[in-house]
Write a protein that holds these residues in place. Structure first.
Motif, PDB file in Angstrom:
ATOM      1  N   GLU A  85       0.829  -1.201   0.000  1.00 35.80           N
ATOM      2  CA  GLU A  85       0.000   0.000   0.000  1.00 35.80           C
ATOM      3  C   GLU A  85       0.870   1.260   0.000  1.00 35.80           C
ATOM      4  OE1 GLU A  85      -4.090   1.121   2.123  1.00 35.80           O
ATOM      5  OE2 GLU A  85      -2.402   1.171   3.516  1.00 35.80           O
ATOM      6  N   ARG A  86       1.944   1.263   0.763  1.00 40.65           N
ATOM      7  CA  ARG A  86       2.832   2.421   0.801  1.00 40.65           C
ATOM      8  C   ARG A  86       3.441   2.696  -0.571  1.00 40.65           C
ATOM      9  NH1 ARG A  86       6.040   1.079   6.469  1.00 40.65           N
ATOM     10  NH2 ARG A  86       4.462   1.918   7.879  1.00 40.65           N
ATOM     11  N   ILE A  87       3.821   1.619  -1.260  1.00 39.54           N
ATOM     12  CA  ILE A  87       4.408   1.780  -2.588  1.00 39.54           C
ATOM     13  C   ILE A  87       3.375   2.345  -3.558  1.00 39.54           C
ATOM     14  CG2 ILE A  87       5.287   0.498  -4.583  1.00 39.54           C
ATOM     15  CD1 ILE A  87       6.702  -1.354  -2.566  1.00 39.54           C
ATOM     16  N   ARG A  88       2.141   1.838  -3.470  1.00 38.48           N
ATOM     17  CA  ARG A  88       1.085   2.318  -4.359  1.00 38.48           C
ATOM     18  C   ARG A  88       0.742   3.782  -4.061  1.00 38.48           C
ATOM     19  NH1 ARG A  88      -3.031  -0.081  -7.663  1.00 38.48           N
ATOM     20  NH2 ARG A  88      -2.118  -2.105  -7.247  1.00 38.48           N
ATOM     21  N   VAL A  89       0.703   4.149  -2.783  1.00 39.82           N
ATOM     22  CA  VAL A  89       0.407   5.534  -2.414  1.00 39.82           C
ATOM     23  C   VAL A  89       1.477   6.464  -2.960  1.00 39.82           C
ATOM     24  CG1 VAL A  89       0.305   7.154  -0.476  1.00 39.82           C
ATOM     25  CG2 VAL A  89      -0.969   5.019  -0.372  1.00 39.82           C
ATOM     26  N   ALA A  90       2.757   6.063  -2.789  1.00 37.01           N
ATOM     27  CA  ALA A  90       3.857   6.900  -3.272  1.00 37.01           C
ATOM     28  C   ALA A  90       3.824   7.023  -4.791  1.00 37.01           C
ATOM     29  CB  ALA A  90       5.194   6.328  -2.817  1.00 37.01           C
ATOM     30  N   PRO A 212      -3.772   7.270  15.023  1.00 37.76           N
ATOM     31  CA  PRO A 212      -2.481   7.676  14.456  1.00 37.76           C
ATOM     32  C   PRO A 212      -1.466   6.552  14.327  1.00 37.76           C
ATOM     33  CG  PRO A 212      -2.675   8.401  16.738  1.00 37.76           C
ATOM     34  CD  PRO A 212      -4.019   7.872  16.345  1.00 37.76           C
ATOM     35  N   ASP A 213      -1.717   5.417  14.959  1.00 36.40           N
ATOM     36  CA  ASP A 213      -0.780   4.295  14.847  1.00 36.40           C
ATOM     37  C   ASP A 213      -1.103   3.394  13.660  1.00 36.40           C
ATOM     38  OD1 ASP A 213       0.556   5.136  17.140  1.00 36.40           O
ATOM     39  OD2 ASP A 213      -0.775   3.992  18.460  1.00 36.40           O
ATOM     40  N   THR A 214      -2.145   3.715  12.924  1.00 37.44           N
ATOM     41  CA  THR A 214      -2.576   2.886  11.812  1.00 37.44           C
ATOM     42  C   THR A 214      -1.577   2.948  10.661  1.00 37.44           C
ATOM     43  OG1 THR A 214      -4.896   3.217  12.364  1.00 37.44           O
ATOM     44  CG2 THR A 214      -4.415   2.479  10.136  1.00 37.44           C
ATOM     45  N   GLU A 215      -1.170   1.789  10.177  1.00 33.13           N
ATOM     46  CA  GLU A 215      -0.259   1.712   9.044  1.00 33.13           C
ATOM     47  C   GLU A 215      -0.974   1.231   7.782  1.00 33.13           C
ATOM     48  OE1 GLU A 215       2.889  -0.834  10.332  1.00 33.13           O
ATOM     49  OE2 GLU A 215       3.968   0.791  11.342  1.00 33.13           O
ATOM     50  N   LEU A 216      -1.828   0.228   7.930  1.00 30.87           N
ATOM     51  CA  LEU A 216      -2.537  -0.344   6.787  1.00 30.87           C
ATOM     52  C   LEU A 216      -3.972   0.158   6.788  1.00 30.87           C
ATOM     53  CD1 LEU A 216      -2.563  -2.409   4.422  1.00 30.87           C
ATOM     54  CD2 LEU A 216      -3.283  -4.126   6.098  1.00 30.87           C
ATOM     55  N   LEU A 217      -4.420   0.749   5.675  1.00 32.00           N
ATOM     56  CA  LEU A 217      -5.764   1.314   5.611  1.00 32.00           C
ATOM     57  C   LEU A 217      -6.805   0.336   5.073  1.00 32.00           C
ATOM     58  CD1 LEU A 217      -5.163   4.997   4.463  1.00 32.00           C
ATOM     59  CD2 LEU A 217      -5.294   4.034   6.757  1.00 32.00           C
ATOM     60  N   SER A 218      -6.398  -0.854   4.729  1.00 29.74           N
ATOM     61  CA  SER A 218      -7.366  -1.848   4.273  1.00 29.74           C
ATOM     62  C   SER A 218      -8.373  -2.145   5.381  1.00 29.74           C
ATOM     63  CB  SER A 218      -6.646  -3.143   3.892  1.00 29.74           C
ATOM     64  OG  SER A 218      -7.570  -4.139   3.502  1.00 29.74           O
ATOM     65  N   GLY A 219      -9.652  -2.051   5.052  1.00 36.83           N
ATOM     66  CA  GLY A 219     -10.701  -2.295   6.034  1.00 36.83           C
ATOM     67  C   GLY A 219     -11.037  -1.083   6.874  1.00 36.83           C
ATOM     68  N   LEU A 239      -6.938  11.965  -2.397  1.00 41.10           N
ATOM     69  CA  LEU A 239      -5.787  11.756  -1.523  1.00 41.10           C
ATOM     70  C   LEU A 239      -5.715  10.306  -1.056  1.00 41.10           C
ATOM     71  CD1 LEU A 239      -5.988  14.925   0.754  1.00 41.10           C
ATOM     72  CD2 LEU A 239      -4.390  14.521  -1.126  1.00 41.10           C
ATOM     73  N   PHE A 240      -6.881   9.686  -0.898  1.00 47.30           N
ATOM     74  CA  PHE A 240      -6.942   8.303  -0.414  1.00 47.30           C
ATOM     75  C   PHE A 240      -7.224   7.310  -1.540  1.00 47.30           C
ATOM     76  CE2 PHE A 240      -7.793  10.961   3.222  1.00 47.30           C
ATOM     77  CZ  PHE A 240      -7.131  10.324   4.258  1.00 47.30           C
ATOM     78  N   GLY A 241      -7.226   7.808  -2.776  1.00 44.96           N
ATOM     79  CA  GLY A 241      -7.579   6.959  -3.907  1.00 44.96           C
ATOM     80  C   GLY A 241      -6.639   5.792  -4.123  1.00 44.96           C
ATOM     81  N   SER A 242      -5.366   5.945  -3.789  1.00 45.43           N
ATOM     82  CA  SER A 242      -4.399   4.873  -4.001  1.00 45.43           C
ATOM     83  C   SER A 242      -4.262   3.960  -2.785  1.00 45.43           C
ATOM     84  CB  SER A 242      -3.033   5.468  -4.358  1.00 45.43           C
ATOM     85  OG  SER A 242      -2.619   6.404  -3.384  1.00 45.43           O
ATOM     86  N   THR A 243      -5.021   4.232  -1.745  1.00 44.73           N
ATOM     87  CA  THR A 243      -5.011   3.364  -0.564  1.00 44.73           C
ATOM     88  C   THR A 243      -6.130   2.335  -0.679  1.00 44.73           C
ATOM     89  OG1 THR A 243      -6.590   4.577   0.823  1.00 44.73           O
ATOM     90  CG2 THR A 243      -4.312   5.386   0.769  1.00 44.73           C
ATOM     91  N   MET A 244      -6.224   1.454   0.319  1.00 48.85           N
ATOM     92  CA  MET A 244      -7.289   0.456   0.344  1.00 48.85           C
ATOM     93  C   MET A 244      -8.408   0.855   1.302  1.00 48.85           C
ATOM     94  SD  MET A 244      -5.153  -3.127   0.140  1.00 48.85           S
ATOM     95  CE  MET A 244      -3.943  -2.709   1.388  1.00 48.85           C
TER      96      MET A 244
END
Length: 367
Positions: A85-90, A212-219, A239-244
């Motif tokens: 997800e981080r790679i896709r966001v970047a 604020p500790d969330t790393e993965l936005l899936s779900g 802004l959140f389009g490339s996240t899950m």
């Protein structure tokens, strides 16, 4: 082997395990690039199921717990998804050449948004009188009022009472960029948001339903408040389009009415739970010796709630125009439970349990 030799062998195996995890993470980065090149989604539930079933089968053939193997693989999958997800966001970030001002950027969620915006290529400026940001790459000013407000995006990440004042002051300056807050409630910000609307500013409101500790936005869910400016809502959603993350658009009043239950009721329930325990006179270690699965699960949630900011949680309860509704529902439910138990009304107790099963089953189907 003696005990020391066994421990040394275990330590060596631990190092090998960590090395294998690192190799798996490296391959996860390659998977992310391949998925992006082929236009595939980050998360593949069919593949996840195959991995978990294979892990269970392998574990069973080796005489170890399939449940343990599945638990380990779920952690590894989560780590892999976070990397992807981080790679896709970047890669999909829209911030190259753009600027963002994070007002309140050294608070917990302010830091999260600063890092999130930077990961998308935005040049980030943090405005916060409390202190400088930990990341030296971000520009810093103590008072946002000292800037020209010439930013493509302005995020207000301050406490609610301060946020409303900030929004109203921003309206007086009429910044050119998109403006949104990230408050847990929206009705207390109505004056500020309305002022920005009246000033012709591109404004919306965002509520990230995670900490604020969330790393993965899936779900996870991100709520966007439609205040009548389609451009602002779209820009915030992108802004959140490339996240899950799952995106939900709704109105301001609907948001606070639902949040009264999603946050207000769940917080109140846990506050009541640990208050009842604390005032019962029963020592926590003694209760832990008699704990059950249900008790332990509830204590885990209550412990996390107790560790949160009292000021924030009081704001969520006190400032929500719809908050009394959920608290009254909780009071009514407890009184109903008390009545059924104290009078020996088993049918009423059973009816409450059945009603709960039906309601929660419907929630699962909707998910």
């Amino acid at each position: 082997m003696n005990l020391q030799e066994i421990r040394e062998r275990l330590s060596e195996l631990d190092r090998q395990v960590v090395a294998l995890v690192a190799e798996r993470q490296r391959l996860s980065r390659e998977v992310a690039e391949a998925k992006r090149a082929e236009g595939k989604a980050t998360r593949d539930y069919t593949r996840e199921r195959e991995v978990l079933m294979q892990a269970r089968a392998t574990a069973e053939s080796m005489g170890i717990s399939p449940a343990l193997a599945e638990q380990v693989m779920r952690l590894l999958i989560r780590g892999s998804l976070t990397t992807q997800e981080r790679i896709r966001v970047a890669a999909g970030g829209r911030g190259d050449g753009k600027t963002a001002l994070i007002i309140g950027g050294t608070g917990k969620m302010g830091r999260w948004f600063s890092d999130f915006m930077a990961s998308q290529g935005y040049t980030v400026t943090v405005a916060d009188p409390a202190r400088r940001p930990d990341n030296a790459a971000y520009a810093y000013i103590a008072d946002w009022r000292e800037t020209s407000l010439d930013y493509d995006l302005i995020v207000v990440a301050t406490p609610l009472k301060i946020a409303n004042v900030v929004l109203q002051e921003l309206a007086g300056r009429k910044p050119r960029g998109i403006v949104f807050d990230i408050g847990s409630l929206k009705t207390p910000l109505r004056q500020g948001i309305d002022a920005l609307q009246s000033a012709g500013v591109k404004v919306t409101s965002v509520h990230p339903m995670f900490g604020p500790d969330t790393e993965l936005l899936s779900g996870r869910h991100v709520i966007f408040i439609d205040m009548g400016n389609a451009e602002a809502v779209q820009a915030a959603q992108e802004l959140f389009g490339s996240t899950m993350a799952k995106q939900v658009v709704m109105g301001l009043d609907e948001h606070d009415r639902l949040i009264a239950y999603v946050l207000g009721l769940s917080h109140a329930l846990n506050i009541a739970f640990f208050t009842a325990l604390a005032e019962s006179g029963e020592a926590a270690p003694r209760l832990a010796q008699l704990s059950s699965t249900t008790y332990d699960a509830q204590v885990d949630v209550a412990t996390r709630v107790a560790a949160e900011s009292p000021d924030l949680y009081f704001e969520i309860q006190h400032l929500n125009d719809y908050g009394r509704e959920s608290l009254q529902a909780l009071r009514g439910a407890v009184e109903k439970l008390w009545q059924s138990v104290s009078t020996g009304d088993a049918p009423q107790f059973t009816a409450m349990m059945q009603q709960g099963r039906e309601y929660l089953a419907g929630r699962v189907r909707n998910d």
